[in-house]
Design a protein around this motif. Structure first.
Motif, mmCIF file in Angstrom:
data_model
loop_
_atom_site.group_PDB
_atom_site.id
_atom_site.type_symbol
_atom_site.label_atom_id
_atom_site.label_comp_id
_atom_site.label_asym_id
_atom_site.label_seq_id
_atom_site.Cartn_x
_atom_site.Cartn_y
_atom_site.Cartn_z
ATOM 1 N N GLY A 108 0.827 -1.200 0.000
ATOM 2 C CA GLY A 108 0.000 0.000 0.000
ATOM 3 C C GLY A 108 0.865 1.256 0.000
ATOM 4 N N GLU A 109 0.220 2.382 -0.157
ATOM 5 C CA GLU A 109 0.952 3.650 -0.244
ATOM 6 C C GLU A 109 1.643 3.973 1.074
ATOM 7 N N GLY A 110 2.899 4.363 0.964
ATOM 8 C CA GLY A 110 3.686 4.715 2.138
ATOM 9 C C GLY A 110 3.852 6.216 2.276
ATOM 10 N N TYR A 111 4.392 6.633 3.420
ATOM 11 C CA TYR A 111 4.605 8.057 3.665
ATOM 12 C C TYR A 111 5.581 8.675 2.675
ATOM 13 N N HIS A 112 6.392 7.868 2.035
ATOM 14 C CA HIS A 112 7.380 8.378 1.080
ATOM 15 C C HIS A 112 6.774 8.656 -0.299
#
Length: 78
Positions: A18-22
């Motif tokens: 899933g989408e990460g903070y980066h």
């Protein structure tokens, strides 16, 4: 082992984390993030995967990268 166990078909499913903070941040702000966790959107993506993936009862093994976002995806999504 009975013949039907060794002749059984196997299916492999690949899932991207899933989408990460980066992700979605300006490049210069995320250069120092080496092992980003999932952000809220990424966690929601994993919950959605958990809701729609139809073969939870057929999974024998889950293999994930040691990166946090990959492990979190495996834990939340499956």
């Amino acid at each position: 082992m009975p013949a039907n166990e060794t002749d059984r078909d196997q299916t492999i499913y690949f899932t991207r984390h899933g989408e990460g903070y980066h992700q979605g941040e300006p490049q210069e702000e995320c250069e120092n993030i080496k092992d980003a966790e999932l952000n809220d959107k990424g966690k929601a993506q994993c919950r959605h995967l958990c809701d729609v993936f139809p073969f939870h009862d057929k999974i024998d093994l889950i293999v994930a990268s040691p990166l946090r976002r990959a492990i979190q995806t495996a834990l939340i999504g499956y």
